[in-house]
Design a protein around this motif. Structure first.
Motif, short mmCIF file in Angstrom:
data_model
loop_
_atom_site.label_atom_id
_atom_site.label_comp_id
_atom_site.label_asym_id
_atom_site.label_seq_id
_atom_site.Cartn_x
_atom_site.Cartn_y
_atom_site.Cartn_z
N LYS A 191 0.85 -1.19 0.00
CA LYS A 191 0.00 0.00 0.00
C LYS A 191 0.88 1.24 0.00
CE LYS A 191 -3.97 -1.91 2.42
NZ LYS A 191 -4.80 -1.81 3.61
N PHE A 192 0.40 2.29 -0.64
CA PHE A 192 1.10 3.56 -0.69
C PHE A 192 1.46 4.04 0.72
CE2 PHE A 192 0.84 8.27 -0.79
CZ PHE A 192 1.94 8.51 -1.59
N GLU A 193 0.53 3.84 1.64
CA GLU A 193 0.75 4.27 3.03
C GLU A 193 1.93 3.54 3.65
OE1 GLU A 193 -3.43 5.03 1.86
OE2 GLU A 193 -2.10 3.31 1.68
N GLU A 194 2.09 2.27 3.34
CA GLU A 194 3.22 1.50 3.86
C GLU A 194 4.53 1.99 3.27
OE1 GLU A 194 2.18 -2.43 2.60
OE2 GLU A 194 0.65 -2.68 4.13
N VAL A 195 4.51 2.25 1.96
CA VAL A 195 5.72 2.70 1.28
C VAL A 195 6.15 4.07 1.79
CG1 VAL A 195 6.71 3.32 -0.97
CG2 VAL A 195 5.24 1.31 -0.76
N THR A 196 5.21 4.99 1.99
CA THR A 196 5.58 6.31 2.47
C THR A 196 5.96 6.30 3.94
OG1 THR A 196 3.27 6.91 2.88
CG2 THR A 196 4.22 7.57 0.75
N ALA A 197 5.38 5.41 4.73
CA ALA A 197 5.71 5.33 6.15
C ALA A 197 7.07 4.67 6.37
CB ALA A 197 4.64 4.56 6.91
N ARG A 198 7.41 3.69 5.53
CA ARG A 198 8.67 2.96 5.68
C ARG A 198 9.34 2.82 4.30
NH1 ARG A 198 4.85 0.68 8.44
NH2 ARG A 198 4.49 -1.08 7.08
N PRO A 199 9.81 3.93 3.74
CA PRO A 199 10.34 3.88 2.37
C PRO A 199 11.56 2.98 2.20
CG PRO A 199 10.80 6.01 3.38
CD PRO A 199 9.90 5.27 4.31
N TYR A 200 12.46 2.98 3.16
CA TYR A 200 13.67 2.16 3.02
C TYR A 200 13.33 0.67 3.00
CZ TYR A 200 16.06 6.54 4.03
OH TYR A 200 16.49 7.83 3.98
N GLU A 201 12.53 0.24 3.97
CA GLU A 201 12.15 -1.17 4.03
C GLU A 201 11.33 -1.57 2.81
OE1 GLU A 201 11.62 1.08 6.41
OE2 GLU A 201 12.42 0.37 8.30
N SER A 202 10.44 -0.68 2.38
CA SER A 202 9.57 -1.00 1.24
C SER A 202 10.35 -1.16 -0.05
CB SER A 202 8.51 0.09 1.07
OG SER A 202 7.68 0.15 2.20
N VAL A 203 11.29 -0.26 -0.30
CA VAL A 203 12.07 -0.34 -1.54
C VAL A 203 12.96 -1.58 -1.52
CG1 VAL A 203 13.88 0.79 -2.90
CG2 VAL A 203 11.92 2.10 -2.10
N LEU A 204 13.56 -1.89 -0.37
CA LEU A 204 14.35 -3.12 -0.27
C LEU A 204 13.47 -4.34 -0.54
CD1 LEU A 204 16.61 -2.40 2.82
CD2 LEU A 204 17.32 -2.53 0.43
N GLN A 205 12.25 -4.33 0.01
CA GLN A 205 11.32 -5.44 -0.21
C GLN A 205 10.97 -5.57 -1.70
OE1 GLN A 205 7.61 -5.04 1.93
NE2 GLN A 205 6.94 -7.09 1.41
N MET A 206 10.71 -4.44 -2.37
CA MET A 206 10.36 -4.46 -3.79
C MET A 206 11.50 -5.03 -4.63
SD MET A 206 8.56 -0.83 -4.58
CE MET A 206 8.19 0.10 -3.11
#
Length: 178
Positions: free
Chosen positions: A38-53
């Motif tokens: 979710k966009f909210e997850e990516v904006t709240a935790r951008p570093y973790e989200s991009v690594l996950q992607m």
């Protein structure tokens, strides 16, 4: 360029977004090759989200990055490396990006750096308007909610944004008993 009143513009945006939102109504998010963020997850935790992607796509190189590469590397170098490996757009990169470099790029692209103001401080004339998810509630009317529900029935429930189809702009009061 033509302009319309804000309420009419939002109604037009709801209609225009059909090409993006309609397919989500029948998408199977349980498929193993689909990563749902979710966009909210990516904006709240951008570093973790991009690594996950990047990890999900097999594009993350978690090996230690040599000191000499840190010295010569720049975003332009990374861009050239990725686009060369793509062989043009439409093909997946064959090269993986070091996690350390990827996190540096995420840092360089933070909202506050791009917008030159903190998250939450609104500039309605900027592409980087406010930097906060959920601000639509400050602009939608109940008519927009009704239009959205009519065009995309059940979508927000399906995506986990609302518990049921009775959602509205009025915040819910949840009792302690459930």
């Amino acid at each position: 360029m033509w302009q319309v009143p804000k309420d009419e513009g939002l109604a037009l945006e709801i209609a225009y977004s059909e090409r993006y939102l309609r397919p989500l109504m029948s998408w199977d998010f349980s498929m193993p090759h689909v990563l749902k963020l979710k966009f909210e997850e990516v904006t709240a935790r951008p570093y973790e989200s991009v690594l996950q992607m990047f990890s999900f796509l097999g594009l993350l190189d978690e090996a230690e990055w040599p000191w000499w590469q840190r010295l010569i590397d720049t975003p332009r170098f990374v861009w050239n490396r990725l686009t060369r490996s793509w062989g043009g757009f439409g093909r997946w990169p064959r090269h993986r990006i070091p996690a350390e470099k990827l996190l540096g790029i995420v840092h360089a692209l933070q909202f506050a750096r791009l917008a030159r103001r903190p998250k939450g401080q609104e500039d309605p004339t900027s592409h980087y308007r406010k930097g906060q998810p959920g601000d639509w509630r400050n602009h939608f009317t109940e008519e927009h909610v009704a239009l959205f529900k009519e065009r995309y029935p059940g979508l927000l429930v399906r995506l986990g944004y609302e518990p049921d189809e009775n959602w509205s702009l009025t915040p819910r009061v949840v009792s302690e008993g459930g």
